[in-house]
Motif scaffolding. Structure first.
Motif, PDB file in Angstrom:
ATOM      1  N   TYR A  87       0.847  -1.194   0.000  1.00 39.30           N
ATOM      2  CA  TYR A  87       0.000   0.000   0.000  1.00 39.30           C
ATOM      3  C   TYR A  87       0.880   1.240   0.000  1.00 39.30           C
ATOM      4  CZ  TYR A  87       0.910  -0.349   5.066  1.00 39.30           C
ATOM      5  OH  TYR A  87       1.513  -0.453   6.285  1.00 39.30           O
ATOM      6  N   ASP A  88       0.260   2.375  -0.213  1.00 38.93           N
ATOM      7  CA  ASP A  88       0.952   3.660  -0.166  1.00 38.93           C
ATOM      8  C   ASP A  88       1.098   4.089   1.292  1.00 38.93           C
ATOM      9  OD1 ASP A  88       0.935   3.665  -2.926  1.00 38.93           O
ATOM     10  OD2 ASP A  88      -0.741   5.062  -3.106  1.00 38.93           O
ATOM     11  N   THR A  89       2.334   4.397   1.696  1.00 41.15           N
ATOM     12  CA  THR A  89       2.565   4.817   3.081  1.00 41.15           C
ATOM     13  C   THR A  89       2.315   6.309   3.268  1.00 41.15           C
ATOM     14  OG1 THR A  89       4.918   5.190   2.669  1.00 41.15           O
ATOM     15  CG2 THR A  89       4.274   3.006   3.466  1.00 41.15           C
ATOM     16  N   GLY A  90       2.381   7.077   2.167  1.00 41.29           N
ATOM     17  CA  GLY A  90       2.209   8.530   2.245  1.00 41.29           C
ATOM     18  C   GLY A  90       3.160   9.212   1.281  1.00 41.29           C
ATOM     19  N   PRO A  91       3.536  10.453   1.543  1.00 42.79           N
ATOM     20  CA  PRO A  91       4.388  11.187   0.607  1.00 42.79           C
ATOM     21  C   PRO A  91       5.776  10.571   0.461  1.00 42.79           C
ATOM     22  CG  PRO A  91       3.353  12.676   2.169  1.00 42.79           C
ATOM     23  CD  PRO A  91       3.113  11.290   2.672  1.00 42.79           C
ATOM     24  N   GLY A  92       6.320  10.709  -0.742  1.00 43.85           N
ATOM     25  CA  GLY A  92       7.711  10.380  -0.994  1.00 43.85           C
ATOM     26  C   GLY A  92       8.441  11.680  -1.256  1.00 43.85           C
ATOM     27  N   ASN A  93       8.595  11.996  -2.542  1.00 50.59           N
ATOM     28  CA  ASN A  93       9.291  13.233  -2.932  1.00 50.59           C
ATOM     29  C   ASN A  93       8.346  14.383  -3.267  1.00 50.59           C
ATOM     30  OD1 ASN A  93      11.888  11.928  -2.915  1.00 50.59           O
ATOM     31  ND2 ASN A  93      11.318  10.957  -4.837  1.00 50.59           N
ATOM     32  N   VAL A  94       7.050  14.133  -3.294  1.00 53.95           N
ATOM     33  CA  VAL A  94       6.125  15.124  -3.857  1.00 53.95           C
ATOM     34  C   VAL A  94       6.193  16.468  -3.128  1.00 53.95           C
ATOM     35  CG1 VAL A  94       4.131  14.223  -2.536  1.00 53.95           C
ATOM     36  CG2 VAL A  94       3.753  15.511  -4.635  1.00 53.95           C
ATOM     37  N   LEU A  95       6.208  16.451  -1.808  1.00 46.91           N
ATOM     38  CA  LEU A  95       6.248  17.708  -1.050  1.00 46.91           C
ATOM     39  C   LEU A  95       7.649  18.322  -1.068  1.00 46.91           C
ATOM     40  CD1 LEU A  95       4.060  16.597   1.991  1.00 46.91           C
ATOM     41  CD2 LEU A  95       3.341  17.978   0.029  1.00 46.91           C
ATOM     42  N   LEU A  96       8.661  17.465  -1.010  1.00 48.63           N
ATOM     43  CA  LEU A  96      10.047  17.947  -1.074  1.00 48.63           C
ATOM     44  C   LEU A  96      10.305  18.693  -2.376  1.00 48.63           C
ATOM     45  CD1 LEU A  96      11.794  14.666   0.138  1.00 48.63           C
ATOM     46  CD2 LEU A  96      11.466  16.739   1.479  1.00 48.63           C
ATOM     47  N   ASP A  97       9.863  18.108  -3.478  1.00 46.06           N
ATOM     48  CA  ASP A  97      10.087  18.718  -4.795  1.00 46.06           C
ATOM     49  C   ASP A  97       9.299  20.017  -4.941  1.00 46.06           C
ATOM     50  OD1 ASP A  97      11.653  16.515  -5.283  1.00 46.06           O
ATOM     51  OD2 ASP A  97      10.276  15.578  -6.709  1.00 46.06           O
ATOM     52  N   SER A  98       8.058  20.011  -4.471  1.00 37.51           N
ATOM     53  CA  SER A  98       7.215  21.206  -4.597  1.00 37.51           C
ATOM     54  C   SER A  98       7.774  22.365  -3.778  1.00 37.51           C
ATOM     55  CB  SER A  98       5.784  20.900  -4.146  1.00 37.51           C
ATOM     56  OG  SER A  98       5.185  19.922  -4.969  1.00 37.51           O
ATOM     57  N   TRP A  99       8.254  22.044  -2.564  1.00 37.80           N
ATOM     58  CA  TRP A  99       8.733  23.094  -1.667  1.00 37.80           C
ATOM     59  C   TRP A  99      10.041  23.722  -2.169  1.00 37.80           C
ATOM     60  CZ3 TRP A  99       6.663  26.247   1.513  1.00 37.80           C
ATOM     61  CH2 TRP A  99       7.429  26.948   2.443  1.00 37.80           C
ATOM     62  N   ILE A 100      10.961  22.906  -2.642  1.00 32.38           N
ATOM     63  CA  ILE A 100      12.221  23.472  -3.131  1.00 32.38           C
ATOM     64  C   ILE A 100      12.001  24.249  -4.427  1.00 32.38           C
ATOM     65  CG2 ILE A 100      13.035  21.466  -4.447  1.00 32.38           C
ATOM     66  CD1 ILE A 100      15.878  22.150  -3.409  1.00 32.38           C
ATOM     67  N   TYR A 101      11.040  23.808  -5.224  1.00 37.06           N
ATOM     68  CA  TYR A 101      10.762  24.554  -6.459  1.00 37.06           C
ATOM     69  C   TYR A 101      10.161  25.916  -6.133  1.00 37.06           C
ATOM     70  CZ  TYR A 101       9.266  25.735 -11.148  1.00 37.06           C
ATOM     71  OH  TYR A 101       9.102  26.385 -12.355  1.00 37.06           O
ATOM     72  N   GLN A 102       9.276  25.957  -5.159  1.00 38.59           N
ATOM     73  CA  GLN A 102       8.666  27.233  -4.783  1.00 38.59           C
ATOM     74  C   GLN A 102       9.716  28.206  -4.233  1.00 38.59           C
ATOM     75  OE1 GLN A 102       4.928  27.404  -2.391  1.00 38.59           O
ATOM     76  NE2 GLN A 102       6.108  28.685  -1.001  1.00 38.59           N
ATOM     77  N   ASN A 103      10.694  27.691  -3.493  1.00 43.60           N
ATOM     78  CA  ASN A 103      11.649  28.554  -2.802  1.00 43.60           C
ATOM     79  C   ASN A 103      12.939  28.812  -3.572  1.00 43.60           C
ATOM     80  OD1 ASN A 103      10.737  29.160   0.202  1.00 43.60           O
ATOM     81  ND2 ASN A 103       9.982  27.131  -0.344  1.00 43.60           N
ATOM     82  N   LEU A 104      13.439  27.803  -4.283  1.00 42.79           N
ATOM     83  CA  LEU A 104      14.722  27.935  -4.965  1.00 42.79           C
ATOM     84  C   LEU A 104      14.642  27.717  -6.472  1.00 42.79           C
ATOM     85  CD1 LEU A 104      17.091  26.017  -2.463  1.00 42.79           C
ATOM     86  CD2 LEU A 104      16.474  28.448  -2.484  1.00 42.79           C
ATOM     87  N   SER A 105      13.432  27.472  -6.980  1.00 47.16           N
ATOM     88  CA  SER A 105      13.214  27.207  -8.409  1.00 47.16           C
ATOM     89  C   SER A 105      14.036  26.008  -8.903  1.00 47.16           C
ATOM     90  CB  SER A 105      13.548  28.448  -9.256  1.00 47.16           C
ATOM     91  OG  SER A 105      12.670  29.501  -8.926  1.00 47.16           O
ATOM     92  N   LYS A 106      14.281  25.055  -8.012  1.00 47.32           N
ATOM     93  CA  LYS A 106      14.944  23.806  -8.392  1.00 47.32           C
ATOM     94  C   LYS A 106      13.897  22.698  -8.371  1.00 47.32           C
ATOM     95  CE  LYS A 106      19.534  24.954  -6.560  1.00 47.32           C
ATOM     96  NZ  LYS A 106      20.611  24.563  -5.616  1.00 47.32           N
TER      97      LYS A 106
END
Length: 368
Positions: free
Chosen positions: A185-204
């Motif tokens: 089963y899905d345990t929860g987030p993997g990279n989705v929040l990490l990627d979104s947050w760094i893109y919002q802040n550092l455009s990476k």
């Protein structure tokens, strides 16, 4: 005589189109070539807008479906050319498509993957299998995760407690414990929040090697707030996606906090690692046997996540699936090649104990 299949996967992270050429002969699965075609920024942005706002028009949805069909077809044709593969030798393409919404727990459960398989079949000249999830849902299942059936076929070992952990946008586990039914089963987030947050802040697009997260400190109050979500209280079988864990969800969680962006990133890494570890600690393992946590997906390349998993799960040997013979970047593409093989050969390919379906069924629709 080779039996050649191509698996195609673009996951929750939307970073590219992963492809694998696989020979499946006499129950042996051999990967002959693999590649990744980057997701064009214009398509990725439209997909992110669709998934995070949950608003679109029929025109936009139809155009994206067509664009993704073309992207998959063009990526496959480049892959064939680059590797000097005769398309006439390919039995079928297994293409997962791009999930834009997954809602298995509503009154009228549904899942939506786009990327027109008619276009793939027409542009490549190869039989294409797609729409893998909805047959399982028609029989009462979650339609996810589907890869545990493949993990069972290739990685089950009667002498080892094994969990295969895929850390893509969402994290999911396949639990392979000797003499027990396979669960996953899905345990929860993997990279989705990490990627979104760094893109919002550092455009990476992602935090390479977790370097930015290393500069921050975990905030325990925020971590508790992130875990205050009904999904973590639900029993398996269960599945989730970007329709729940997304940037607007994170912003709501952050309203009562004033933290440095890097501290939020560090906390999100801990959230990913801890949400996985908490589920693995619950498992009814055979205590007489060794324990291996086999990690694949983009998160396997994040040393901060891997180190935290090792610390949180001292009983488990944490390693990439590469160490047992399957490239951690290629796992899901290989799995969809195998699912195409199962469909062509009329082999049931879901696991009812994993998805909650009432019976095992043959997954996927054939486009010729």
């Amino acid at each position: 005589m080779q039996n050649l299949y191509i698996g195609v996967m673009s996951g929750t992270s939307m970073d590219g189109v992963d492809m694998a050429l696989v020979d499946i002969t006499a129950n042996k699965i051999v990967t002959l070539a693999s590649d990744c075609e980057p997701m064009p920024e214009s398509i990725k942005q439209r997909l992110l807008n669709l998934c995070e706002t949950k608003h679109t028009t029929l025109q936009n949805l139809g155009e994206l479906d067509h664009q993704l069909g073309l992207l998959y077809a063009d990526s496959i044709n480049k892959f064939l050319l680059k590797n000097d593969i005769d398309r006439k030798q390919i039995k079928a393409i297994g293409c997962h498509g791009q999930t834009v919404y997954h809602a298995p727990n509503t009154q009228y459960p549904f899942t939506m993957q786009i990327g027109d398989a008619n276009i793939i079949a027409a542009k490549t000249g190869i039989t294409t299998i797609a729409d893998f999830r909805r047959k399982d849902m028609a029989y009462g299942g979650q339609g996810a995760p589907l890869v545990p059936a493949f993990h069972k076929a290739v990685l089950q070992n009667q002498q080892i407690n094994r969990v295969v952990l895929n850390i893509g946008g969402i994290s999911n586990i396949s639990v392979l414990i000797p003499n027990q039914a396979v669960i996953g089963y899905d345990t929860g987030p993997g990279n989705v929040l990490l990627d979104s947050w760094i893109y919002q802040n550092l455009s990476k697009r992602y935090d390479k090697d977790g370097q930015w997260a290393k500069t921050g400190k975990v905030n325990q109050a925020l971590l508790s707030q992130l875990f205050d979500e009904d999904y973590f209280k639900m029993p398996a079988p269960k599945s989730t996606g970007r329709e729940l864990f997304n940037l607007p969800w994170l912003h709501k969680k952050l309203t009562q906090f004033a933290l440095l962006p890097q501290d939020i990133q560090a906390t999100l890494v801990e959230f990913t690692a801890l949400s996985i570890a908490q589920e693995i600690r619950k498992l009814p393992i055979n205590k007489q046997l060794p324990c291996q946590l086999l990690v694949c997906g983009g998160g396997a390349r994040n040393p901060v996540i891997m180190q935290r998993l090792s610390m949180l799960l001292p009983q488990w040997q944490v390693m990439k699936t590469d160490q047992v013979g399957i490239n951690s970047d290629d796992m899901e593409a290989i799995a969809f090649a195998w699912l195409a093989y199962c469909r062509i050969n009329h082999i049931p390919s879901n696991i009812p104990e994993v998805t909650g379906a009432s019976q095992a069924v043959c997954l996927g629709v054939i486009y010729q």
